[in-house]
Design an enzyme around this catalytic site. Sequence first.
Site, PDB file in Angstrom:
ATOM      1  N   TYR A  87     -23.418  95.701  11.313  1.00 42.99           N
ATOM      2  CA  TYR A  87     -22.743  94.404  11.443  1.00 42.99           C
ATOM      3  C   TYR A  87     -21.987  94.049  10.164  1.00 42.99           C
ATOM      4  O   TYR A  87     -20.821  93.657  10.208  1.00 42.99           O
ATOM      5  CB  TYR A  87     -23.781  93.318  11.759  1.00 42.99           C
ATOM      6  CG  TYR A  87     -23.160  92.004  12.162  1.00 42.99           C
ATOM      7  CD1 TYR A  87     -22.989  91.681  13.501  1.00 42.99           C
ATOM      8  CD2 TYR A  87     -22.732  91.085  11.203  1.00 42.99           C
ATOM      9  CE1 TYR A  87     -22.411  90.485  13.881  1.00 42.99           C
ATOM     10  CE2 TYR A  87     -22.152  89.887  11.574  1.00 42.99           C
ATOM     11  CZ  TYR A  87     -21.993  89.581  12.909  1.00 42.99           C
ATOM     12  OH  TYR A  87     -21.418  88.393  13.271  1.00 42.99           O
ATOM     13  N   PHE A 139       8.730  88.139  16.412  1.00 42.39           N
ATOM     14  CA  PHE A 139       8.162  88.768  17.606  1.00 42.39           C
ATOM     15  C   PHE A 139       7.594  87.682  18.531  1.00 42.39           C
ATOM     16  O   PHE A 139       7.285  86.581  18.074  1.00 42.39           O
ATOM     17  CB  PHE A 139       7.068  89.752  17.171  1.00 42.39           C
ATOM     18  CG  PHE A 139       6.499  90.535  18.310  1.00 42.39           C
ATOM     19  CD1 PHE A 139       7.293  91.430  19.008  1.00 42.39           C
ATOM     20  CD2 PHE A 139       5.179  90.377  18.696  1.00 42.39           C
ATOM     21  CE1 PHE A 139       6.769  92.141  20.072  1.00 42.39           C
ATOM     22  CE2 PHE A 139       4.654  91.103  19.762  1.00 42.39           C
ATOM     23  CZ  PHE A 139       5.443  91.984  20.453  1.00 42.39           C
ATOM     24  N   ASP A 140       7.469  88.004  19.822  1.00 45.48           N
ATOM     25  CA  ASP A 140       7.078  86.942  20.779  1.00 45.48           C
ATOM     26  C   ASP A 140       5.702  86.329  20.496  1.00 45.48           C
ATOM     27  O   ASP A 140       5.542  85.116  20.590  1.00 45.48           O
ATOM     28  CB  ASP A 140       7.201  87.406  22.239  1.00 45.48           C
ATOM     29  CG  ASP A 140       6.405  88.650  22.562  1.00 45.48           C
ATOM     30  OD1 ASP A 140       6.008  89.357  21.623  1.00 45.48           O
ATOM     31  OD2 ASP A 140       6.182  88.942  23.744  1.00 45.48           O
ATOM     32  N   ASP A 230       5.428  90.772   8.832  1.00 47.95           N
ATOM     33  CA  ASP A 230       4.894  91.179  10.127  1.00 47.95           C
ATOM     34  C   ASP A 230       5.130  92.688  10.164  1.00 47.95           C
ATOM     35  O   ASP A 230       6.244  93.159  10.365  1.00 47.95           O
ATOM     36  CB  ASP A 230       5.645  90.444  11.239  1.00 47.95           C
ATOM     37  CG  ASP A 230       5.150  90.830  12.617  1.00 47.95           C
ATOM     38  OD1 ASP A 230       4.308  91.738  12.711  1.00 47.95           O
ATOM     39  OD2 ASP A 230       5.619  90.238  13.601  1.00 47.95           O
ATOM     40  N   ALA A 232       3.934  95.555  11.838  1.00 50.66           N
ATOM     41  CA  ALA A 232       3.529  96.504  12.889  1.00 50.66           C
ATOM     42  C   ALA A 232       4.165  97.890  12.698  1.00 50.66           C
ATOM     43  O   ALA A 232       3.504  98.902  12.833  1.00 50.66           O
ATOM     44  CB  ALA A 232       3.878  95.940  14.257  1.00 50.66           C
ATOM     45  N   LYS A 273       0.486  99.969  16.590  1.00 50.65           N
ATOM     46  CA  LYS A 273       1.799 100.582  16.358  1.00 50.65           C
ATOM     47  C   LYS A 273       1.630 101.645  15.265  1.00 50.65           C
ATOM     48  O   LYS A 273       1.147 102.731  15.545  1.00 50.65           O
ATOM     49  CB  LYS A 273       2.829  99.538  15.923  1.00 50.65           C
ATOM     50  CG  LYS A 273       3.183  98.334  16.789  1.00 50.65           C
ATOM     51  CD  LYS A 273       2.573  98.098  18.063  1.00 50.65           C
ATOM     52  CE  LYS A 273       3.019  96.857  18.809  1.00 50.65           C
ATOM     53  NZ  LYS A 273       3.046  95.582  18.154  1.00 50.65           N
ATOM     54  N   HIS A 465       6.421  85.898  30.401  1.00 46.52           N
ATOM     55  CA  HIS A 465       6.831  87.235  30.845  1.00 46.52           C
ATOM     56  C   HIS A 465       5.676  88.096  31.335  1.00 46.52           C
ATOM     57  O   HIS A 465       5.853  88.954  32.183  1.00 46.52           O
ATOM     58  CB  HIS A 465       7.606  87.954  29.736  1.00 46.52           C
ATOM     59  CG  HIS A 465       6.872  88.079  28.447  1.00 46.52           C
ATOM     60  ND1 HIS A 465       6.635  87.004  27.635  1.00 46.52           N
ATOM     61  CD2 HIS A 465       6.305  89.143  27.833  1.00 46.52           C
ATOM     62  CE1 HIS A 465       5.968  87.402  26.570  1.00 46.52           C
ATOM     63  NE2 HIS A 465       5.748  88.697  26.665  1.00 46.52           N
TER      64      HIS A 465
HETATM   65  C1  LIG Z   1       3.043  94.208  18.601  1.00 46.40           C
HETATM   66  C2  LIG Z   1       3.533  93.287  17.603  1.00 46.40           C
HETATM   67  C3  LIG Z   1       2.818  92.153  17.256  1.00 46.40           C
HETATM   68  C4  LIG Z   1       1.527  91.733  17.942  1.00 46.40           C
HETATM   69  O1  LIG Z   1       0.551  92.708  17.877  1.00 46.40           O
HETATM   70  P1  LIG Z   1      -0.483  92.966  19.074  1.00 46.40           P
HETATM   71  O2  LIG Z   1      -1.329  94.066  18.530  1.00 46.40           O
HETATM   72  O3  LIG Z   1       0.277  93.353  20.280  1.00 46.40           O
HETATM   73  O4  LIG Z   1      -1.256  91.720  19.269  1.00 46.40           O
HETATM   74  C5  LIG Z   1       3.346  91.349  16.270  1.00 46.40           C
HETATM   75  N1  LIG Z   1       4.504  91.628  15.691  1.00 46.40           N
HETATM   76  C6  LIG Z   1       5.225  92.718  16.000  1.00 46.40           C
HETATM   77  C7  LIG Z   1       6.505  93.005  15.301  1.00 46.40           C
HETATM   78  C8  LIG Z   1       4.769  93.585  16.970  1.00 46.40           C
HETATM   79  O5  LIG Z   1       5.506  94.641  17.309  1.00 46.40           O
END
Ligand SMILES: *Cc1c(COP(=O)(O)O)cnc(C)c1O
Length: 474
Positions: A87, A139-140, A230, A232, A273, A465
Amino acid sequence: MWSAFFFYLCQKKNHMELPFAEPYKIKMVENIYRSTRAEREKWLKAAKYNLFNLRSEQVYIDLLTDSGTGAMSDKQWSEMMIGDESYAGATSYFKMKHAIERITGFPYFLPAHQGRAAENVLFSAMVKAGDIVPGNSHFDTTKGHIEYRKARAIDCTIAEAYDTTVSHPFKGNVDLEKLETVLKTFPREHVPMIILTITCNTSGGQPVSMQNIKDVKKLADKYGIPLVFDSARFAENAYFIKVRENGYADKTIKEIVREMFSFADAMTMSSKKDAIVNMGGFSAMRSKELFQNASVFNIMFEGYITYGGMSGRDMNALAQGLDEATEFEYLDARVKQVEYLGKKCIDYGIPVQQPIGGHAVFVDARRFVPQLPKEEFIAQTVALELYLEGGIRSVEIGAILADRDPITRENRYPELELVRLAIPRRTYTNNHMDYVATALKNIFDTRHEAKHGFRITYEAPIMRHFTVELEKIK
Ligand SMILES: *Cc1c(COP(=O)(O)O)cnc(C)c1O
């Protein structure tokens, strides 16, 4: 003797340069089913014309997303076997911590089950109602987490990003004038952070240059605002800096990555990613105070700070994946496969976002079916047609994704209507890419037959979406 022979070969005029090939071979396969058009018509109707509603067995080539859909390496799988499921203070936590420290340079981090969870944790500590969060094509989920807190995201991406016919090496770049206007307009206490998305998913997998990162950091410092990445697809961003930006050709990806993150105060990461795992994420930061504030939310939403929603084995695989994703040979194969599909599309005359992005090919649906009005969901119509043609699942990045304005509740019609063909990492071969390009060509050749698109019959109040339901306009 041999070297003399080699020398002779090199002298020969027709001695060919060895072609590009993947730096890995396949150890395990998963069968996929090639359905008939009649089956697909039936399934799509039952799915209410929302590709998220399809079962994966109903899809032949799944380009819905490159998120969590990549193939892990044998080393990652072996790391899974030696995960520590304690844990608190698991060895897996420290493996992940050391990998993050070594690769990004951040001294503090919090594991989370995926990228949006890391956003939730970090934004809980940083963003409040009435705030403004400027950035480049948020990003969304990022935008979702901002708007959910009654704050507002302002997109400051360069204008070139919205013209798919213009080739620009760094279409993810921030327009510094736009950004400074925002920073001048709103008081410091209402701008909790600037977000830099590397690479920019929404505008076509487009990278941000090191120069732009430096310039944004300079502005952030001038106004005393933290810069958050951000991240990813940070490794793909570093690859583009290496191959496109002056002065970086001889640097390793890992050196470029370290330099990129040296300009950030914090980061969020979707490890699905560029850490090549199926699930996982984290936030990381330089400030101990921010770490402590965010820890409270990590414990509430994700789990204790040494696992945060991840099992030990997943943290191990993530640590290994971060290393593999920041190797040039891997990235070269990855980006070149995406480019391979993009070039095929270009050869067929299909309008795509150029240059081709790092993780996906983006079809410009407005130029594909210019006869359709924006109210009938242009990109969605093309994405559905591609599924019917070849069992290929893509995703709409257009008006459905753009959703409604949170205040006026009017539909937002974005400048670009795109169909994204996201390529999972190390998963498909170039034969699959040929198949996709041919299916696209077929629907492109008959595009004039498209008379109408779709209308919405159900939508959720936020991030519609994923669950939207549609019907065909007759
Ligand atoms: C995929 C993504 C996210 C969110 O990540 P999740 O693992 O899908 O929750 C945030 N920002 C960008 C640029 C992404 O491609």
